[in-house]
Design an enzyme around this catalytic site. Sequence first.
Site, PDB file in Angstrom:
ATOM      1  N   PRO A   5      50.111  31.636  10.302  1.00  0.00           N
ATOM      2  CA  PRO A   5      50.977  31.472  11.481  1.00  0.00           C
ATOM      3  C   PRO A   5      51.915  32.654  11.716  1.00  0.00           C
ATOM      4  CG  PRO A   5      51.568  29.907   9.726  1.00  0.00           C
ATOM      5  CD  PRO A   5      50.498  30.779   9.183  1.00  0.00           C
ATOM      6  N   THR A   6      52.604  32.613  12.832  1.00  0.00           N
ATOM      7  CA  THR A   6      53.658  33.586  13.088  1.00  0.00           C
ATOM      8  C   THR A   6      54.902  33.135  12.317  1.00  0.00           C
ATOM      9  OG1 THR A   6      52.756  33.914  15.297  1.00  0.00           O
ATOM     10  CG2 THR A   6      55.003  34.707  14.930  1.00  0.00           C
ATOM     11  N   LYS A  51      39.620  43.181  13.776  1.00  0.00           N
ATOM     12  CA  LYS A  51      39.805  41.800  14.257  1.00  0.00           C
ATOM     13  C   LYS A  51      41.025  41.723  15.184  1.00  0.00           C
ATOM     14  CE  LYS A  51      39.838  37.520  14.947  1.00  0.00           C
ATOM     15  NZ  LYS A  51      38.891  36.856  15.822  1.00  0.00           N
ATOM     16  N   ALA A  66      42.346  44.202  16.757  1.00  0.00           N
ATOM     17  CA  ALA A  66      42.063  45.030  17.930  1.00  0.00           C
ATOM     18  C   ALA A  66      41.179  44.279  18.926  1.00  0.00           C
ATOM     19  CB  ALA A  66      41.385  46.329  17.490  1.00  0.00           C
ATOM     20  N   ALA A  67      40.164  43.575  18.418  1.00  0.00           N
ATOM     21  CA  ALA A  67      39.238  42.865  19.324  1.00  0.00           C
ATOM     22  C   ALA A  67      40.007  41.810  20.127  1.00  0.00           C
ATOM     23  CB  ALA A  67      38.108  42.212  18.523  1.00  0.00           C
ATOM     24  N   CYS A 109      45.107  32.090  18.714  1.00  0.00           N
ATOM     25  CA  CYS A 109      45.100  33.435  18.121  1.00  0.00           C
ATOM     26  C   CYS A 109      45.585  34.594  18.982  1.00  0.00           C
ATOM     27  CB  CYS A 109      43.710  33.742  17.600  1.00  0.00           C
ATOM     28  SG  CYS A 109      43.304  32.660  16.215  1.00  0.00           S
ATOM     29  N   LYS A 136      49.392  35.122  18.741  1.00  0.00           N
ATOM     30  CA  LYS A 136      49.758  35.328  17.333  1.00  0.00           C
ATOM     31  C   LYS A 136      49.264  36.696  16.837  1.00  0.00           C
ATOM     32  CE  LYS A 136      46.979  33.031  14.297  1.00  0.00           C
ATOM     33  NZ  LYS A 136      46.308  33.868  13.314  1.00  0.00           N
ATOM     34  N   ARG A 153      43.005  27.495  37.520  1.00  0.00           N
ATOM     35  CA  ARG A 153      41.757  27.984  36.918  1.00  0.00           C
ATOM     36  C   ARG A 153      40.695  28.320  37.956  1.00  0.00           C
ATOM     37  NH1 ARG A 153      42.061  29.126  31.386  1.00  0.00           N
ATOM     38  NH2 ARG A 153      43.518  27.674  30.443  1.00  0.00           N
TER      39      ARG A 153
HETATM   40  P1  NAD Z   1      43.191  25.517  11.133  1.00  0.00           P
HETATM   41  O1  NAD Z   1      44.617  25.174  11.144  1.00  0.00           O
HETATM   42  O2  NAD Z   1      42.249  24.725  11.993  1.00  0.00           O
HETATM   43  O3  NAD Z   1      42.628  25.389   9.625  1.00  0.00           O
HETATM   44  C1  NAD Z   1      43.271  25.899   8.506  1.00  0.00           C
HETATM   45  C2  NAD Z   1      43.133  24.877   7.383  1.00  0.00           C
HETATM   46  O4  NAD Z   1      43.603  25.454   6.152  1.00  0.00           O
HETATM   47  C3  NAD Z   1      43.949  23.603   7.588  1.00  0.00           C
HETATM   48  O5  NAD Z   1      43.089  22.475   7.607  1.00  0.00           O
HETATM   49  C4  NAD Z   1      44.923  23.581   6.392  1.00  0.00           C
HETATM   50  O6  NAD Z   1      45.185  22.266   5.915  1.00  0.00           O
HETATM   51  C5  NAD Z   1      44.173  24.413   5.373  1.00  0.00           C
HETATM   52  N1  NAD Z   1      45.005  25.014   4.331  1.00  0.00           N
HETATM   53  C6  NAD Z   1      46.149  25.737   4.479  1.00  0.00           C
HETATM   54  N2  NAD Z   1      46.585  26.175   3.284  1.00  0.00           N
HETATM   55  C7  NAD Z   1      45.697  25.728   2.364  1.00  0.00           C
HETATM   56  C8  NAD Z   1      45.593  25.866   0.946  1.00  0.00           C
HETATM   57  N3  NAD Z   1      46.489  26.581   0.265  1.00  0.00           N
HETATM   58  N4  NAD Z   1      44.554  25.262   0.321  1.00  0.00           N
HETATM   59  C9  NAD Z   1      43.632  24.544   1.012  1.00  0.00           C
HETATM   60  N5  NAD Z   1      43.671  24.401   2.350  1.00  0.00           N
HETATM   61  C10 NAD Z   1      44.682  24.980   3.027  1.00  0.00           C
HETATM   62  O7  NAD Z   1      43.058  27.055  11.449  1.00  0.00           O
HETATM   63  P2  NAD Z   1      41.788  27.844  12.046  1.00  0.00           P
HETATM   64  O8  NAD Z   1      41.794  27.778  13.522  1.00  0.00           O
HETATM   65  O9  NAD Z   1      40.568  27.429  11.317  1.00  0.00           O
HETATM   66  O10 NAD Z   1      42.201  29.331  11.670  1.00  0.00           O
HETATM   67  C11 NAD Z   1      42.149  29.789  10.344  1.00  0.00           C
HETATM   68  C12 NAD Z   1      42.253  31.291  10.368  1.00  0.00           C
HETATM   69  O11 NAD Z   1      41.149  31.832  11.110  1.00  0.00           O
HETATM   70  C13 NAD Z   1      43.512  31.838  11.029  1.00  0.00           C
HETATM   71  O12 NAD Z   1      43.898  33.006  10.356  1.00  0.00           O
HETATM   72  C14 NAD Z   1      43.036  32.205  12.422  1.00  0.00           C
HETATM   73  O13 NAD Z   1      43.807  33.261  12.957  1.00  0.00           O
HETATM   74  C15 NAD Z   1      41.628  32.665  12.174  1.00  0.00           C
HETATM   75  N6  NAD Z   1      40.699  32.524  13.306  1.00  0.00           N
HETATM   76  C16 NAD Z   1      40.698  31.403  14.086  1.00  0.00           C
HETATM   77  C17 NAD Z   1      39.771  31.282  15.127  1.00  0.00           C
HETATM   78  C18 NAD Z   1      39.727  30.059  16.002  1.00  0.00           C
HETATM   79  O14 NAD Z   1      38.992  30.057  16.973  1.00  0.00           O
HETATM   80  N7  NAD Z   1      40.462  29.019  15.725  1.00  0.00           N
HETATM   81  C19 NAD Z   1      38.823  32.275  15.337  1.00  0.00           C
HETATM   82  C20 NAD Z   1      38.842  33.399  14.513  1.00  0.00           C
HETATM   83  C21 NAD Z   1      39.786  33.510  13.499  1.00  0.00           C
HETATM   84  C1  UGA Z   2      39.266  34.052  21.106  1.00  0.00           C
HETATM   85  C2  UGA Z   2      38.219  35.165  21.059  1.00  0.00           C
HETATM   86  O1  UGA Z   2      37.400  35.064  22.226  1.00  0.00           O
HETATM   87  C3  UGA Z   2      37.352  35.046  19.798  1.00  0.00           C
HETATM   88  O2  UGA Z   2      36.453  36.154  19.737  1.00  0.00           O
HETATM   89  C4  UGA Z   2      38.259  35.047  18.569  1.00  0.00           C
HETATM   90  O3  UGA Z   2      37.484  34.864  17.400  1.00  0.00           O
HETATM   91  C5  UGA Z   2      39.268  33.916  18.689  1.00  0.00           C
HETATM   92  O4  UGA Z   2      40.041  34.087  19.915  1.00  0.00           O
HETATM   93  C6  UGA Z   2      40.269  33.905  17.577  1.00  0.00           C
HETATM   94  O5  UGA Z   2      40.474  34.897  16.917  1.00  0.00           O
HETATM   95  O6  UGA Z   2      40.852  32.826  17.452  1.00  0.00           O
HETATM   96  P1  UGA Z   2      39.265  31.501  21.779  1.00  0.00           P
HETATM   97  O7  UGA Z   2      40.743  31.646  21.732  1.00  0.00           O
HETATM   98  O8  UGA Z   2      38.643  30.364  21.059  1.00  0.00           O
HETATM   99  O9  UGA Z   2      38.573  32.822  21.211  1.00  0.00           O
HETATM  100  O10 UGA Z   2      38.801  31.378  23.299  1.00  0.00           O
HETATM  101  P2  UGA Z   2      38.586  32.427  24.492  1.00  0.00           P
HETATM  102  O11 UGA Z   2      37.325  32.079  25.158  1.00  0.00           O
HETATM  103  O12 UGA Z   2      38.739  33.815  24.050  1.00  0.00           O
HETATM  104  O13 UGA Z   2      39.766  32.043  25.480  1.00  0.00           O
HETATM  105  C7  UGA Z   2      41.114  32.324  25.152  1.00  0.00           C
HETATM  106  C8  UGA Z   2      41.989  31.999  26.339  1.00  0.00           C
HETATM  107  O14 UGA Z   2      41.789  32.933  27.382  1.00  0.00           O
HETATM  108  C9  UGA Z   2      41.725  30.622  26.954  1.00  0.00           C
HETATM  109  O15 UGA Z   2      42.945  30.023  27.319  1.00  0.00           O
HETATM  110  C10 UGA Z   2      40.905  30.958  28.181  1.00  0.00           C
HETATM  111  O16 UGA Z   2      40.992  29.977  29.184  1.00  0.00           O
HETATM  112  C11 UGA Z   2      41.527  32.267  28.601  1.00  0.00           C
HETATM  113  N1  UGA Z   2      40.631  33.104  29.423  1.00  0.00           N
HETATM  114  C12 UGA Z   2      39.455  33.553  28.923  1.00  0.00           C
HETATM  115  C13 UGA Z   2      41.037  33.457  30.705  1.00  0.00           C
HETATM  116  O17 UGA Z   2      42.112  33.069  31.163  1.00  0.00           O
HETATM  117  N2  UGA Z   2      40.207  34.256  31.448  1.00  0.00           N
HETATM  118  C14 UGA Z   2      39.024  34.721  30.976  1.00  0.00           C
HETATM  119  O18 UGA Z   2      38.323  35.459  31.717  1.00  0.00           O
HETATM  120  C15 UGA Z   2      38.646  34.359  29.674  1.00  0.00           C
END
Ligand code: NAD
Ligand code: UGA
Length: 480
Positions: free
Chosen positions: A89-90, A216, A218-219, A272, A275, A447
């Site tokens: 988290p932040t 990551k 940067a993307a 994300c 954050k 939207r």
């Molecule tokens: P999430 O909150 O859904 O899942 C994280 C899980 O980790 C929770 O269920 C929590 O209970 C567990 N946890 C925390 N500390 C723990 C510990 N010490 N031992 C065991 N379990 C523990 O989060 P998420 O969306 O899966 O994101 C996880 C990471 O992946 C973050 O860094 C996020 O930035 C990154 N990420 C998320 C997405 C996405 O689309 N959600 C995409 C790419 C990257």
């Molecule tokens: C985003 C990235 O697309 C993933 O590649 C990355 O892994 C992930 O964040 C992460 O690191 O958590 P996500 O947040 O699940 O994925 O969804 P997106 O499809 O990227 O949408 C993000 C937000 O942007 C949404 O609120 C969506 O409605 C909005 N969005 C998307 C727009 O407003 N306009 C667009 O053209 C596209």
Amino acid sequence: MVKICCIGAGYVGGPTMAVIALKCPNIQVAVVDISTARINAWNSDTLPIYEPGLDEVVKKCRGKNLSFSTDVEKHVAESDIVFVSVNTPTKTQGLGAGKAADLTYWESAARMIADVAKSNKIVVEKSTVPVKTAEAIEKILTHNSKGINFSILSNPEFLAEGTAISDLLNPDRVLIGGRETPEGKKAIEALRDVYAHWVPVDRILCTNLWSAELSKLAANAFLAQRISSVNAMSALCEATGADVSQVAHAVGKDTRIGPKFLNASVGFGGSCFQKDILNLVYICECNGLPEVATYWKQVIKVNDYQKTRFVNQIVSSMFNTVSGKKIAVLGFAFKKDTGDTRETPAIDVCKGLIGDKAKLSIYDPQVNQDQIQRDLSMKKFDWDHPVHLQPMSPTSVKDVSVVWDAYTATKDAHGICILTEWDEFKNLDYQKIFNDMQKPAFVFDGRNVVDAEKLRKIGFIVYSIGKPLDDWLKDMPAVA
Ligand code: NAD
Ligand code: UGA
């Protein structure tokens, strides 16, 4: 048999490991978490997250080579490869509050791995972390290693919610960063072999650790920047009579720019983008690069501006007050095809309207009342912690009701805000909705999902993000 364990059974850990289990029947995959409720849900018929295609994958593998458990230490001790996919988290307090990543959960996972390990392990950063985190993790592991070898890899995840399963089955790329030492290269090979079960090798990119970690951030920054760019244009379109969809189409036709991620909206949400950009900003500041930090900060500022602009437009159009007026909110999730509400723009829009004393009736096909109440009463950034550690909201937010269909939400309402692009909002019976609303009846489409011309013919006053304004709206300019 190779054993994989993933710490963190969330939006990333669950689906990613389910797909690895599906594609690698010869690998035993255990997903572990400190949240008993989450693990129970993964072991039930109602999975803890809604993701198209996920149920099928989990049902195929669970009980065979895929398991979900709270016995974190046992599974970590038995594994060859440990993924760490916990919350990052932040920070809300102390140094870097409001920007820097809080690595508490990551650090505690690393310390636990060091404590329980009895054999050499590859430890994979799956969570999104600040560049150079691997160095800190390496220090924690090696200082507590008891002679065990740990190889650290960065393997950031690029899946998007709502399309997680297809993204995982058919990724644009898989990125693996590791040390450029013989052990580091061996670890990269081992992880590459896992993905090579289904990902073409030319899509598996191998880099050094810092490039993988930074790529990551940067993307996500690049993706969010595109949305803020088109949203900035949407404001100019409204001021000039241009249409943002036409502008985005024309711009995106340039093959150097491309058509994706140019949909104007009420703002981006999700766990994300904000954050990770705040984290990037903090890293730039720490590295003495304030100009670079300011550049990326602007992406967040424009996103906040877009949400505020939307609220102001609603209030000013409705005679500069929404006090006591019923406003229907259609969609609360941060995008369609997910029940996820983390950093959804709906939170800020709803809070803005509540601030102007509106009465909200909210409908989202995938988000329940409990979640919406928590979101509206929680402090910024508090959501990104394991569920059982989140502060409980003492009271529910007054003047908010959550209903289970769009027709109930809109009945007797003065206005409708569309905040998530759920397909069902395109095909509602808007004539029936109009008949049941107060007049004048407004639609604020954050939207661009509805056919604005069709709705105008019915009698609605329609505001669509970035589109030429109705005369009514021109006469009621939004001034903050
Ligand atoms: P999430 O909150 O859904 O899942 C994280 C899980 O980790 C929770 O269920 C929590 O209970 C567990 N946890 C925390 N500390 C723990 C510990 N010490 N031992 C065991 N379990 C523990 O989060 P998420 O969306 O899966 O994101 C996880 C990471 O992946 C973050 O860094 C996020 O930035 C990154 N990420 C998320 C997405 C996405 O689309 N959600 C995409 C790419 C990257
Ligand atoms: C985003 C990235 O697309 C993933 O590649 C990355 O892994 C992930 O964040 C992460 O690191 O958590 P996500 O947040 O699940 O994925 O969804 P997106 O499809 O990227 O949408 C993000 C937000 O942007 C949404 O609120 C969506 O409605 C909005 N969005 C998307 C727009 O407003 N306009 C667009 O053209 C596209």
